[in-house]
Design a protein around this motif. Structure first.
Motif, PDB file in Angstrom:
ATOM      1  N   SER A 175      -6.530   3.889  -2.639  1.00  0.00           N
ATOM      2  CA  SER A 175      -5.316   3.222  -2.043  1.00  0.00           C
ATOM      3  C   SER A 175      -4.025   4.179  -2.592  1.00  0.00           C
ATOM      4  O   SER A 175      -3.124   4.357  -1.757  1.00  0.00           O
ATOM      5  N   LEU A 178      -4.017   6.885  -0.025  1.00  0.00           N
ATOM      6  CA  LEU A 178      -3.225   6.697   1.227  1.00  0.00           C
ATOM      7  C   LEU A 178      -1.710   6.689   0.956  1.00  0.00           C
ATOM      8  O   LEU A 178      -1.083   6.952   1.755  1.00  0.00           O
ATOM      9  N   ASP A 179      -1.375   6.075  -0.059  1.00  0.00           N
ATOM     10  CA  ASP A 179       0.157   6.048  -0.374  1.00  0.00           C
ATOM     11  C   ASP A 179       0.728   7.310  -0.419  1.00  0.00           C
ATOM     12  O   ASP A 179       1.755   7.625  -0.020  1.00  0.00           O
ATOM     13  N   SER A 182       0.904   8.829   2.985  1.00  0.00           N
ATOM     14  CA  SER A 182       1.860   8.488   3.881  1.00  0.00           C
ATOM     15  C   SER A 182       3.252   8.529   3.275  1.00  0.00           C
ATOM     16  O   SER A 182       4.225   7.834   3.525  1.00  0.00           O
ATOM     17  N   LEU A 213       0.678   3.547   8.816  1.00  0.00           N
ATOM     18  CA  LEU A 213      -0.413   3.180   7.659  1.00  0.00           C
ATOM     19  C   LEU A 213      -0.292   1.530   8.007  1.00  0.00           C
ATOM     20  O   LEU A 213       0.504   0.844   8.175  1.00  0.00           O
ATOM     21  N   PRO A 215      -1.220  -1.472   6.242  1.00  0.00           N
ATOM     22  CA  PRO A 215      -1.551  -1.898   4.754  1.00  0.00           C
ATOM     23  C   PRO A 215      -2.583  -2.984   4.595  1.00  0.00           C
ATOM     24  O   PRO A 215      -2.720  -3.501   5.514  1.00  0.00           O
ATOM     25  N   GLN A 219       1.986  -9.093   4.913  1.00  0.00           N
ATOM     26  CA  GLN A 219       2.464 -10.452   4.749  1.00  0.00           C
ATOM     27  C   GLN A 219       3.547 -10.734   5.753  1.00  0.00           C
ATOM     28  O   GLN A 219       4.126  -9.963   6.212  1.00  0.00           O
ATOM     29  N   ARG A 284       0.296  -3.378  15.572  1.00  0.00           N
ATOM     30  CA  ARG A 284       1.995  -2.933  14.993  1.00  0.00           C
ATOM     31  C   ARG A 284       1.610  -1.264  14.720  1.00  0.00           C
ATOM     32  O   ARG A 284       2.486  -0.596  15.072  1.00  0.00           O
ATOM     33  N   ASP A 296      -6.015   0.727   5.458  1.00  0.00           N
ATOM     34  CA  ASP A 296      -6.531   0.361   4.010  1.00  0.00           C
ATOM     35  C   ASP A 296      -7.198  -0.944   4.143  1.00  0.00           C
ATOM     36  O   ASP A 296      -6.705  -2.204   4.489  1.00  0.00           O
TER      37      ASP A 296
ATOM     38  N   THR B 230      10.600  -7.430   6.583  1.00  0.00           N
ATOM     39  CA  THR B 230       9.998  -8.654   6.240  1.00  0.00           C
ATOM     40  C   THR B 230       8.353  -8.434   6.415  1.00  0.00           C
ATOM     41  O   THR B 230       7.735  -9.274   5.886  1.00  0.00           O
ATOM     42  N   LEU B 231       7.989  -7.153   6.711  1.00  0.00           N
ATOM     43  CA  LEU B 231       6.590  -6.770   6.836  1.00  0.00           C
ATOM     44  C   LEU B 231       6.084  -6.576   5.462  1.00  0.00           C
ATOM     45  O   LEU B 231       4.772  -6.210   5.307  1.00  0.00           O
ATOM     46  N   GLY B 232       6.993  -5.947   4.658  1.00  0.00           N
ATOM     47  CA  GLY B 232       6.546  -5.634   3.069  1.00  0.00           C
ATOM     48  C   GLY B 232       7.076  -4.181   3.108  1.00  0.00           C
ATOM     49  O   GLY B 232       7.401  -3.604   3.948  1.00  0.00           O
ATOM     50  N   ARG B 234       5.435  -1.486   2.022  1.00  0.00           N
ATOM     51  CA  ARG B 234       4.595  -0.596   2.404  1.00  0.00           C
ATOM     52  C   ARG B 234       4.472  -0.307   3.820  1.00  0.00           C
ATOM     53  O   ARG B 234       4.948   0.921   4.544  1.00  0.00           O
ATOM     54  N   SER B 235       4.848  -1.450   4.715  1.00  0.00           N
ATOM     55  CA  SER B 235       4.745  -1.383   6.169  1.00  0.00           C
ATOM     56  C   SER B 235       6.125  -0.739   6.425  1.00  0.00           C
ATOM     57  O   SER B 235       6.261   0.206   7.338  1.00  0.00           O
ATOM     58  N   THR B 238       6.580   2.985   5.827  1.00  0.00           N
ATOM     59  CA  THR B 238       5.790   3.873   6.889  1.00  0.00           C
ATOM     60  C   THR B 238       6.468   3.888   8.227  1.00  0.00           C
ATOM     61  O   THR B 238       6.116   4.295   9.056  1.00  0.00           O
TER      62      THR B 238
END
Lengths: 443, 345
Positions: A175, A178-179, A182, A213, A215, A219, A284, A296, B230-232, B234-235, B238
């Protein structure tokens, strides 16, 4: 944050000379790559969109000699071979040293921003496994703040139209890679190049038009609808107030259809099941229309049918749209069916890389996962049947258990890496790992 | 519900509250008289037939109080919506971060100093209390962010909430100590802490507006980034959003809006929590509509509540007590619902 004017990319392309027509790629929309997928090409505005396929291939053409420049050995000349993941073993910069020795591509401009009006897959090359690497990693090193090294001296090439699956034990650094790819993390040393240009030199929105990416730990905290979430993927193409054009909406609807989310489009994401939510995240990501897609653990919360379905979509993206997909997963069975190339990591180092036939075997699995494995061809799935049992290698090498994998595994990893590079240079599929494999088992 | 429709309703509601608030109270005014007085004060001209005391009551007492409550409510609604978006927590509000406690502490210090050292008359002005509130809330925010920052300098929402709770606890103890220091005159601090718009002048109205307007200008253009965040992290990263910078910018802006409100009106709880929550229930979580609607809703709610305590309820209970009594149960309902949602998911 405004869109980056494509003009900023042009001078570099121009300077690279041979790149045949970044600009002239206009007007080709509607041709080729979008065939066969629902919603494809809808909303495309004729005459404006540079088809990614053309563009990426242009870039590749423009950067001929890049591989040669990038270290002198290893991948040079491997353009047509099936071993694109290998990297130069010699002359590499050690961790901590500035990546000056790493080949810095001199040509091949950044991707021109895919036109915002094009369909969601338009940012990609129609490849079918060809083309130069559009994502390269040279001598990459990364440590956590505590000083623990997570990624050590990693060098990889990723080519368009192929699906790379990255596997390895927990804590192997997958991971984190990947980070680093990106640009979520900055490398300690070494370099990540996207379309031949150092990833860190991209303005954020421009990088977001080249690379997306999905993830693992996504959330949804607020009850946005599925369509609203997918629309957020268009952010890199939009202005301050985020108003979607009809072209953007076409891309969004295309991505929703592509992942069979049409019936859920107006549902709040907080009401979805884990599998549906995972597909929303992927939609998305696809709405970002990038030629490079990083996933991921995309199948972690999916059941069997959903996982197979998702992987079929990924295959469509790579085979028909020419996307480059890098997937991190623990599911080796799925990898055996769907991966074009495997990347095995252990203790932050590359353990092996290459097509399945040359990498996914018992010896390597023992070396990487510290578990005895049996690997048989599986006619039913078209992949491999892999079974594990514990034991086997409980003597000297792994006596300390998985925890000492970092310390003990490092040298193994290095050795393994070298051998793989050797294979790559030889261009041989399927022979090379056997040597390491038997060695591993013998130990 | 269509966001534009809700905005229209809120706008109409605010106009209604303005009219009712100005006309009702100990000294009633007709709407014609209100318009005459406003026209006279705004444009000058013929005001000879007006009773100067009535003009004064409307223009120098009732109107500044109304404007202060409108702007303070707008500031609370806006900052609540921003905090909920940044902290990814529909239960967050300016208090969660310790911002309000910091502001209350700063103002209390100034008030008690003005009591202990009567010779320093400048401490008795509302501007001094406001200055103390801003200063202390800025320091509090800085300390909270220092506590919450991880190794890479990011501000994870759980860290922020925990650090805010810790700072709030410390500051509450400090405020208790200040009350003790105030001795016999503790009532002035206690009354201020309860939250009230009594006897607010154009000075307070100007103070809260001077900090609310820039905050609004900073926050509104970041609505799309807030959606993406609000997606976090990492999202969002990117997708090209510099989450660290956006979060810092929004935290500072929202904290200033909140501390401006605390400085002029004391602690008024739950407005920043309930208003964004209701707006989200009615029109969805898109911050492009949520931020303006929360601003309007906060203004409407607080102005209406203050009008109620001033003109319609017996005595004059502090408005902070009323909002807490009304919104507290609503908070419980929402909290219960959220817990069920969490269990359900």
């Amino acid at each position: 944050m405004s869109e980056n004017p494509a003009a900023s990319a042009r001078p570099e392309n121009g300077a690279s000379g041979p790149g045949p027509g970044q600009g002239p790629a206009r007007g080709q929309l509607g041709a080729g790559p979008s065939a066969g997928v629902p919603g494809a090409g809808t909303g495309a505005i004729a005459g404006t969109g540079a088809i990614a396929g053309t563009r990426a291939l242009d870039v590749a053409a423009g950067s001929a000699g890049y591989a040669g420049a990038s270290g002198g050995e290893g991948t040079a000349g491997s353009a047509g071979a099936e071993t694109g993941t290998a990297a130069p073993p010699e002359g590499k910069a050690a961790c901590g040293a500035p990546g000056g020795a790493a080949g810095r591509p001199t040509s091949g401009g950044p991707p021109e921003a895919p036109d915002r009006s094009s369909a969601f897959r338009s940012g990609r090359a129609r490849a079918g496994g060809g083309g130069e690497a559009i994502l390269t990693v040279r001598n990459l090193c990364f440590s956590h703040g505590t000083g623990a090294r997570v990624v050590s001296d990693l060098s990889l090439d990723f080519r368009p139209g192929r699906h790379y699956v990255m596997a390895g034990p927990n804590g192997a650094g997958k991971s984190t890679v990947l980070d680093l790819l990106s640009r979520l993390k900055k490398p300690e040393s070494g370099e990540v190049s996207v379309f031949g240009r150092e990833a860190g030199s991209y303005p954020p929105a421009e990088l977001a038009r080249a690379l997306a990416l999905a993830p693992q730990n996504f959330q949804f905290n607020f009850s946005f609808t599925v369509r609203e979430i997918v629309s957020l993927g268009r952010r890199p193409y939009l202005g301050r107030w985020g108003r979607l054009t009809s072209g953007d909406r076409g891309v969004v609807e295309g991505a929703i259809e592509f992942l069979n989310l049409g019936h859920l489009a107006d549902k709040p994401v907080t009401a979805l099941s884990g599998g549906e939510a995972q597909r929303v995240v992927l939609a998305r990501t696809l709405a970002q229309s990038t030629p490079i897609i990083l996933l991921d653990e995309p199948t972690a919360s999916l059941d069997v049918a959903q996982a197979l379905d998702l992987m079929d979509r990924v295959r469509t993206l790579t085979r028909e749209e020419g996307a480059l997909v890098v997937t991190v997963t623990h599911d080796l069975h799925l990898a055996a069916v769907y991966a074009d190339e495997m990347v095995f990591m252990k203790g932050g180092r590359l353990a092996a890389a290459g097509p399945i036939a040359g990498t996914l075997n018992a010896g390597l699995l023992m070396e990487v996962f510290d578990a005895e494995a049996e690997v048989r061809p599986d006619a039913f799935s078209g992949g491999l049947n892999i079974s594990f049992r514990h034991g086997g290698c409980r003597d000297g090498r792994t006596a300390g258990g998985p925890e000492d994998g970092e310390a003990g595994g490092r040298e193994d990893g290095e050795a393994g890496g070298r051998e793989t590079f050797g294979d790559a240079e030889g261009g041989g599929e399927g022979q090379g790992r056997a040597g390491t494999g038997s060695g591993g088992q013998g130990a | 519900m269509n966001p534009w429709l809700l905005a229209l309703l809120l706008g109409a509601g605010i106009l209604g509250v303005i009219l009712v608030s100005l006309s009702s109270g100990y000294m009633p005014f007709t709407s014609g008289e209100i318009l005459d007085i406003l026209r006279f004060k705004a444009l000058g001209g013929a005001g000879t037939d007006m009773d100067p005391s009535r003009v004064m009551v409307l223009w120098d007492v009732r109107l500044p109080r109304l404007v202060t409550s409108l702007v303070a409510g707008a500031a609370l609604g806006l900052s609540g919506a921003v905090f909920q978006g940044i902290l990814l927590n529909p239960l967050a509000d300016p208090y969660t971060l310790g911002v309000s406690s910091g502001a209350a502490f700063g103002a209390s210090v100034v008030i008690v100093c003005s009591i202990l050292v009567p010779a320093w008359t400048f401490l008795a002005s509302p501007l001094a209390a406001a200055g103390g509130a801003f200063l202390a809330s800025a320091v509090t925010l800085f300390v909270v962010m220092l506590l919450a920052a991880d190794r890479e300098g990011r501000l994870p929402p759980p860290n922020l909430i925990l650090a805010g709770v810790i700072m709030s606890a410390i500051l509450s103890a400090a405020i208790s100590f200040i009350k003790y220091l105030a001795g016999d005159q503790v009532s002035s601090i206690i009354f201020w802490l309860l939250g009230s718009f009594q006897a607010r002048t154009w000075t307070e109205a100007a103070i809260v507006a001077a900090f609310f307007v820039p905050a609004l200008a900073v926050v509104l253009p970041s609505a799309v980034d807030l959606n993406i965040m609000t997606l976090g992290v990492r999202s969002a990263e990117t997708l090209g959003v510099n989450t660290g910078r956006v979060r810092l910018k929004l935290l500072v802006a929202a904290s200033f809006a909140a501390s401006a409100s605390v400085a002029v009106a004391g602690i008024i709880g739950f407005v920043g929590l309930i208003v964004p929550h209701l707006a989200r229930l009615l029109t969805g979580p898109d911050h492009r509509s949520l931020l303006p609607l929360s601003t309007l809703g906060g203004a409407l709610l607080l102005a209406a509540a203050d009008t109620a305590v001033r003109a319609f309820l017996p005595g004059e209970i502090p408005v902070g007590v009323l909002t807490a009594l009304l919104a507290g149960p609503a908070f419980l309902v929402i909290f219960r619902r959220k817990m069920k949602d969490l269990v359900h998911v």
